[in-house]
Structure formats: C-alpha cells, structure tokens
Write a protein that holds these residues in place. Structure first.
Motif, PDB file in Angstrom:
ATOM      1  N   LYS A  34       0.829  -1.212   0.000  1.00  0.00           N
ATOM      2  CA  LYS A  34       0.000   0.000   0.000  1.00  0.00           C
ATOM      3  C   LYS A  34       0.865   1.265   0.000  1.00  0.00           C
ATOM      4  O   LYS A  34       0.629   2.190  -0.776  1.00  0.00           O
ATOM      5  CB  LYS A  34      -0.933   0.002   1.230  1.00  0.00           C
ATOM      6  N   SER A  35       1.857   1.283   0.895  1.00  0.00           N
ATOM      7  CA  SER A  35       2.706   2.476   0.987  1.00  0.00           C
ATOM      8  C   SER A  35       3.543   2.640  -0.270  1.00  0.00           C
ATOM      9  O   SER A  35       3.776   3.766  -0.722  1.00  0.00           O
ATOM     10  CB  SER A  35       3.617   2.376   2.216  1.00  0.00           C
ATOM     11  N   THR A  36       3.967   1.528  -0.846  1.00  0.00           N
ATOM     12  CA  THR A  36       4.740   1.598  -2.089  1.00  0.00           C
ATOM     13  C   THR A  36       3.894   2.252  -3.182  1.00  0.00           C
ATOM     14  O   THR A  36       4.393   3.058  -3.964  1.00  0.00           O
ATOM     15  CB  THR A  36       5.184   0.180  -2.518  1.00  0.00           C
ATOM     16  N   SER A  55       5.661   7.631   2.342  1.00  0.00           N
ATOM     17  CA  SER A  55       5.207   6.817   3.463  1.00  0.00           C
ATOM     18  C   SER A  55       6.178   5.650   3.575  1.00  0.00           C
ATOM     19  O   SER A  55       6.499   5.000   2.576  1.00  0.00           O
ATOM     20  CB  SER A  55       3.780   6.325   3.184  1.00  0.00           C
ATOM     21  N   GLU A  56       6.667   5.417   4.789  1.00  0.00           N
ATOM     22  CA  GLU A  56       7.660   4.364   4.995  1.00  0.00           C
ATOM     23  C   GLU A  56       7.164   3.027   4.428  1.00  0.00           C
ATOM     24  O   GLU A  56       6.032   2.636   4.679  1.00  0.00           O
ATOM     25  CB  GLU A  56       7.877   4.236   6.515  1.00  0.00           C
ATOM     26  N   SER A  57       8.000   2.354   3.651  1.00  0.00           N
ATOM     27  CA  SER A  57       7.631   1.003   3.207  1.00  0.00           C
ATOM     28  C   SER A  57       8.779   0.066   3.522  1.00  0.00           C
ATOM     29  O   SER A  57       9.945   0.436   3.412  1.00  0.00           O
ATOM     30  CB  SER A  57       7.301   0.996   1.715  1.00  0.00           C
ATOM     31  N   THR A  63       4.309  -1.636   9.101  1.00  0.00           N
ATOM     32  CA  THR A  63       5.267  -0.541   8.916  1.00  0.00           C
ATOM     33  C   THR A  63       4.503   0.773   9.073  1.00  0.00           C
ATOM     34  O   THR A  63       4.938   1.693   9.756  1.00  0.00           O
ATOM     35  CB  THR A  63       5.891  -0.598   7.506  1.00  0.00           C
ATOM     36  N   THR A  64       3.341   0.863   8.449  1.00  0.00           N
ATOM     37  CA  THR A  64       2.505   2.055   8.537  1.00  0.00           C
ATOM     38  C   THR A  64       1.588   1.942   9.752  1.00  0.00           C
ATOM     39  O   THR A  64       0.926   0.919   9.930  1.00  0.00           O
ATOM     40  CB  THR A  64       1.648   2.197   7.265  1.00  0.00           C
ATOM     41  N   LEU A  65       1.561   2.995  10.572  1.00  0.00           N
ATOM     42  CA  LEU A  65       0.745   2.937  11.794  1.00  0.00           C
ATOM     43  C   LEU A  65      -0.361   3.985  11.817  1.00  0.00           C
ATOM     44  O   LEU A  65      -1.226   3.975  12.686  1.00  0.00           O
ATOM     45  CB  LEU A  65       1.639   3.144  13.022  1.00  0.00           C
ATOM     46  N   LEU A  71      -5.327   7.846   0.449  1.00  0.00           N
ATOM     47  CA  LEU A  71      -4.975   7.618   1.849  1.00  0.00           C
ATOM     48  C   LEU A  71      -4.291   6.274   2.034  1.00  0.00           C
ATOM     49  O   LEU A  71      -4.883   5.223   1.779  1.00  0.00           O
ATOM     50  CB  LEU A  71      -6.233   7.653   2.725  1.00  0.00           C
ATOM     51  N   ASP A  72      -3.037   6.327   2.473  1.00  0.00           N
ATOM     52  CA  ASP A  72      -2.344   5.104   2.868  1.00  0.00           C
ATOM     53  C   ASP A  72      -2.748   4.804   4.308  1.00  0.00           C
ATOM     54  O   ASP A  72      -2.867   5.722   5.124  1.00  0.00           O
ATOM     55  CB  ASP A  72      -0.833   5.328   2.775  1.00  0.00           C
ATOM     56  N   LEU A  73      -2.994   3.547   4.611  1.00  0.00           N
ATOM     57  CA  LEU A  73      -3.477   3.172   5.944  1.00  0.00           C
ATOM     58  C   LEU A  73      -2.697   1.970   6.466  1.00  0.00           C
ATOM     59  O   LEU A  73      -2.081   1.248   5.681  1.00  0.00           O
ATOM     60  CB  LEU A  73      -4.974   2.821   5.869  1.00  0.00           C
TER      61      LEU A  73
HETATM   62 MG   LIG Z   1       2.380   0.720   4.717  1.00  0.00          MG
END
Ligand SMILES: [Mg+2]
Ligand SMILES: Nc1nc2c(ncn2[C@@H]2O[C@H](COP(=O)(O)OP(=O)(O)OP(=O)(O)O)[C@@H](O)[C@H]2O)c(=O)[nH]1
Ligand SMILES: [K+]
Length: 324
Positions: free
Chosen positions: A75-77, A87-89, A95-97, A114-116
């Motif tokens: 998702k973040s990628t 967003s950190e991947s 990884t994502t909080l 929105l990355d979640l």
């Molecule tokens: Mg993520």
C-alpha cells in the motif's frame, strides 16, 4: 505526549545515537521502548487505539480514495509511486501505523489517496488498528483493496467479511426497496415484480424482530431478506471497490491473466511500475467524476478551468457553484 510523538522522539534519538560498544545497551533499550509503543498502538484496548491517534486526516481535493489491505501487500509503495508524499515502506508487517494522505492529480482533479495501516482478520472487532482503518474507509468515495497476487483469494474474502460486518457493502447497489415506518395501519407490503428470494411473511417476521408493526414496504427489485434488513437498518455504506492485485512481477503470465479477468480487478506491480496508468484510469472511472466547462455567452470556454462534478449531478448544481 501522545504515543505517536513518543515513537517519533525515540526514532530520532536512535538516529542520533552512534552505534558502538558503549551505546549498545542504550540503543537496545530504545528499541525495546519503540517496540512497546508500537505494540500499544496496535492493541485494541490501548488508549491510543481507542482515540484513533493519527487518523484525523482532513478531507481535501475532489474525491477520496482509501487503500486497505493486509500488512505488507504494498500500500505504501503505491502511495510513494503515485504521489509526492512519502510513506515508509518495508518488508515487515505494520510498517505504517497511521493514515498518510497523498494527492494524485488526474484529469485536472485532485484525488486524495490515503495510505493506511494493514488490517487483519478481526479488524472490525478492534484487532490491530482495524477499527480506525475501517472508520476511514467509510469516508472514502472509492476503496482500493490491495491484495498480494502471490497469496490467493483468502485475503479478499477475509477483508470483504470484515467490511461487511460493519455495514460496508462493496460494489453493490443500494437495494431498491421503499420502506417507511408508520404510526398505525399495520404492514402494507407490495412489490413491482415477482419476488423469488424474499416474501411478505419473511419481511413481517423480520420487522417483528425489530418491533416494527406498522410500515409501508415496496420491493422494486428482486431483493434478498439480507438486503431488506440493510434497508431497515439504514446506515449502510455502498462503496465502489477496486481489487488491486500487486506484485505481479512474482507470478506467471497465465496467473496474471487469470487475475486480470476477475470482476473489478486491476493487476499491477508497484515496484516495477507495471499497469499503474490503467489503475489510475479505472480509479477515475469508479469515482465517476466528470469535468464541466463553463463559458460566457459569445466567448470560448476556458478549458483550463473546468468544474469537477460527480456523475448524476444536475445543471442546478453547476449554477449554484457558479453563483458562489
Ligand atoms: Mg504501509
Ligand atoms: N515483488 C514486489 N514487491 C513489492 C511490490 N510492491 C511492494 N513490494 C514490497 O512489499 C513490501 C511491503 O511494502 P509496503 O509498501 O511497506 O507494504 P504495506 O502494505 O504498506 O505494509 P504495511 O504498512 O506494513 O501494512 C516491501 O518490501 C516492498 O518493497 C511489487 O510490486 N513487487
Ligand atoms: K510493510
């Protein structure tokens, strides 16, 4: 100080601290603290979890798309590839909080992506940060359910069930049933076609369950009793959803072809930038946005400055926006 701030502070301190024999103990402790706070954030009963720290993202732009999926599906990628936000991947789960918003410019519209955090089975009951993630998903115009193409259909089934359990209906129309509770007169039941999945008796029993004894019902479609319940309860969200199978660089071309033929599916590789244009055009189509150009009498329309509207809006909407 909130947990997110504490996490940020520890991460900064770890970054500042030189790694050597003398700092070994200190770094070890910092990492342990970091792990503890990250864990607290994922606990359903934790204070941070209940407050939904990090999820209060303002709506912005013309439409909102929420990315949901199991941990580490990419998702973040995707956010990093499609927007200028970072967003950190990483290869580890959760990884994502928090909720990380980015903006996609497409056809002159600003789409908020929105990355979640990843969600898992039991999310709706509060596992991980599932409840907050689902609450954000409810506010979206389109959900992108990201799936790992190497992992089969289980993730899709589980996530669909999690969302169903909190009243989110994916790629389904609002049941065409007229329902109006009344003060008296009993239950009047009608349908405009022959019903094969539900009938008057069943509806009456369902209504009695909810202690409703007076109401007007008109089925305009061959709906199921589950759909009837949805109508009685209201508060259901009917959400367009795109199933995005990521990491197709890891599977055979035959498998890619099979996944691509599924309803509402798009196959991509975020890492290798494969098929992301098609994902964008599909997202646009699912958002059902249209651009309207206004022009003054006798002048040419200004094609640089259109209005972004939703399909189904009327001329009145355009006029009222124009008068603002
Ligand atoms: Mg993520
Ligand atoms: N092979 C392959 N790996 C990918 C692709 N996209 C992402 N990854 C890898 O998958 C791992 C997880 O990526 P993330 O973007 O952190 O996944 P996420 O869904 O945001 O994960 P959480 O935030 O933990 O829920 C990383 O190691 C990525 O490099 C892809 O298209 N192909
Ligand atoms: K990850």
């Amino acid at each position: 100080m909130g947990i997110l701030e504490k996490i940020g502070e520890i991460e900064r301190e770890i970054g500042r601290t030189q790694k050597n024999k003398a700092t070994e103990y200190h770094l070890g402790l910092l990492k342990a603290k970091l792990a503890k706070y990250r864990q607290q954030l994922l606990e359903p009963t934790g204070k941070a979890g209940a407050k939904g720290e990090g999820f209060d993202v303002m709506k912005s732009g013309d439409a909102r798309v929420a990315l949901i999926g199991f941990p580490s599906v990419g998702k973040s990628t995707l956010l990093n590839t499609l927007t200028t936000t970072h967003s950190e991947s990483a290869g580890y789960e959760f990884t994502t909080l928090t909720c990380i918003p980015g903006v996609i410019e497409y056809n002159g519209a600003n789409i908020q992506l929105l990355d979640l955090p990843g969600i898992i089975e039991g999310a709706a009951q509060g596992k991980g940060r599932g409840r907050q993630v689902i609450a954000v998903a409810r506010t979206a115009d389109v959900v992108i359910m990201m799936l790992d193409a190497t992992k089969g259909e289980k993730q899709k089934e589980l996530l669909t069930m999690e969302l169903e359990s909190v009243g989110i209906r994916l790629n389904r129309r609002k049941p065409n049933i007229y329902f109006k509770p009344k003060k008296g007169g009993g239950i009047s039941f009608n349908s405009t076609l022959t019903l094969t999945k539900c009938n008057e008796k069943l509806c009456q029993m369902i209504l009695h369950e909810w202690k409703i004894f007076n109401a007007e019902i008109l089925f305009r479609d061959d709906c199921t009793s589950d759909e009837f319940v949805d109508v009685i309860l209201g508060s259901r969200v009917y959400m367009p959803c795109i199933y995005v199978y990521n990491k197709i660089d890891q599977i055979s071309i035959e498998e890619v072809d099979r996944l691509a033929r599924k309803p509402h599916s798009v196959v991509v590789s975020c890492n290798m930038n494969l098929n992301l244009d098609y994902l964008l055009s599909t997202t646009w189509e699912y958002l059902a946005l249209v651009r309207v150009y206004t022009k003054k009498r006798g002048e040419r329309p200004d094609f640089d400055d259109g209005l972004i509207l939703r399909t189904g809006c009327t001329l009145e909407h355009v006029v009222s926006i124009g008068n603002l």
